[in-house]
Design a protein around this motif. Structure first.
Motif, PDB file in Angstrom:
ATOM      1  N   HIS A   1       1.113  -1.156   0.225  1.00 58.41           N
ATOM      2  CA  HIS A   1      -0.113   0.165  -0.139  1.00 58.41           C
ATOM      3  C   HIS A   1       0.591   1.002   0.082  1.00 58.41           C
ATOM      4  CE1 HIS A   1      -3.486   2.910   0.838  1.00 58.41           C
ATOM      5  NE2 HIS A   1      -3.657   1.727   0.808  1.00 58.41           N
ATOM      6  N   PRO A   2       0.466   2.518  -0.589  1.00 53.15           N
ATOM      7  CA  PRO A   2       0.789   3.630  -0.688  1.00 53.15           C
ATOM      8  C   PRO A   2       1.071   4.010   0.609  1.00 53.15           C
ATOM      9  CG  PRO A   2      -0.322   3.730  -3.301  1.00 53.15           C
ATOM     10  CD  PRO A   2      -0.957   2.575  -1.734  1.00 53.15           C
TER      11      PRO A   2
ATOM     12  N   SER B 242       4.135   1.544  -5.685  1.00 53.18           N
ATOM     13  CA  SER B 242       2.715   1.334  -5.078  1.00 53.18           C
ATOM     14  C   SER B 242       2.218   3.203  -5.324  1.00 53.18           C
ATOM     15  CB  SER B 242       2.930   1.694  -3.622  1.00 53.18           C
ATOM     16  OG  SER B 242       3.226   2.786  -3.037  1.00 53.18           O
ATOM     17  N   VAL B 243       2.946   3.832  -5.168  1.00 57.24           N
ATOM     18  CA  VAL B 243       1.805   5.437  -6.223  1.00 57.24           C
ATOM     19  C   VAL B 243       1.657   5.066  -7.688  1.00 57.24           C
ATOM     20  CG1 VAL B 243       2.149   7.725  -6.651  1.00 57.24           C
ATOM     21  CG2 VAL B 243       2.621   6.280  -4.615  1.00 57.24           C
TER      22      VAL B 243
ATOM     23  N   ARG C  57      -3.546  -2.092  -5.235  1.00 58.76           N
ATOM     24  CA  ARG C  57      -3.176  -0.395  -5.131  1.00 58.76           C
ATOM     25  C   ARG C  57      -4.583   0.619  -5.619  1.00 58.76           C
ATOM     26  NH1 ARG C  57      -0.044  -0.384 -10.579  1.00 58.76           N
ATOM     27  NH2 ARG C  57       1.784  -0.496  -9.186  1.00 58.76           N
TER      28      ARG C  57
ATOM     29  N   ARG D 187      -4.203   8.067  -3.611  1.00 58.02           N
ATOM     30  CA  ARG D 187      -2.727   7.484  -4.241  1.00 58.02           C
ATOM     31  C   ARG D 187      -2.483   9.549  -4.280  1.00 58.02           C
ATOM     32  NH1 ARG D 187      -1.446   4.400  -9.573  1.00 58.02           N
ATOM     33  NH2 ARG D 187      -3.649   3.993 -10.061  1.00 58.02           N
TER      34      ARG D 187
ATOM     35  N   LEU E  79       2.297   9.425 -12.542  1.00 58.39           N
ATOM     36  CA  LEU E  79       0.798   8.627 -11.957  1.00 58.39           C
ATOM     37  C   LEU E  79       0.126   9.780 -12.622  1.00 58.39           C
ATOM     38  CD1 LEU E  79      -0.869   7.823  -9.898  1.00 58.39           C
ATOM     39  CD2 LEU E  79      -0.847   9.493  -7.798  1.00 58.39           C
TER      40      LEU E  79
END
Length: 253
Positions: free
Chosen positions: A121-122, A169-170, A179, A185, A240
């Motif tokens: 997880h972020p 994760s991001v 995710r 995020r 992202l």
């Protein structure tokens, strides 16, 4: 103060530089295999991104011993910029294309396990990256790295691995079944930006930190962390947003 830095004067990257070279060699060999019979080809932009990440990692490891600003540059290269390039190379997807089908399925099952949801997880990545920096500079840990070479290397390894986890994760292009959605995020990334900037300001002011260097070195390193970190985090945000495909809800008609 001079004696305090003796531990870094003997720092020699040596074999550590073989790591990014080996990573890129393995990646390139796998990418070239995709051009063979039955292979659909591998995007050149992915290879270029991974190569840039490996080069940035090598540059960070090869930086000669210096003041606190050099240390800040090492963190920026090893923990933020290099992971961005390596992750954007999509090594997981390349591995799935290269591995035998049975091994590829086993890897997919491993990634889909619910136990990995918290680890990948972020927020976990945020705690390990930015939280790790707070521990490094607000406790005697940084002071200890100046006299213990093994600890110095472990800190660099932490920078790299936690940076890879947070970046993946991001904004990782590889499959991430656990995710969270892009808005979540972005929130985590925003918290990381604020926390990183706050730590840089504490270092610049010399408040609550345990970094035994002259004030001018402390300020120089803090500026590298503040402005360089902003650039790295902006690049991560752009990576992202480049993957964001907003869902358009259709009306009744």
């Amino acid at each position: 103060m001079t004696g305090t830095h003796a531990g870094h004067d003997g720092y020699a990257p040596g074999p550590a530089l073989l790591v990014p070279l080996a990573l890129f060699w393995v990646y390139l060999a796998a990418a070239l295999r995709q051009r063979g019979p039955g292979g659909g080809g591998w995007p050149h932009r992915r290879t270029a991104a991974f190569g840039a990440g490996a080069a940035l990692l090598a540059a960070g490891l090869a930086l000669p011993a210096g003041g606190f600003a050099t240390h800040a540059w090492q963190h920026l290269l090893v923990g933020m910029l290099a992971p961005l390039g390596l992750v954007l190379g999509a090594p997981g997807t390349l591995a799935l294309r290269t591995l035998h089908r049975r091994r590829g399925r086993a890897l997919v099952r491993l990634v889909r396990r619910p136990a990995l949801a918290q680890l990948t997880h972020p927020v976990t990545g945020l705690a390990l990256t930015t939280g790790g920096l707070y521990v490094l500079y607000l406790t005697p840990l940084y002071r200890a790295t100046l006299t213990h070479s093994a600890l110095h290397h472990l800190v660099h390894l932490h920078f790299l691995l936690s940076g890879l986890l947070f970046t993946w994760s991001v904004a990782g292009p590889d499959p991430g079944p656990h995710r969270p959605r892009v808005p979540a995020r972005l929130v985590v990334l925003g918290v990381a930006v604020a926390a990183h900037a706050a730590l840089a300001q504490l270092l610049y002011a010399g408040l609550a930190v345990d970094v035994p260097v002259p004030p001018d070195q402390l300020r120089a390193g803090a500026m590298v962390m503040y402005y360089g970190g902003d650039l790295a985090e902006i690049a991560l945000a752009l990576a992202l947003l480049a993957t964001w495909r907003p869902t358009v809800s259709r009306g009744p008609f």
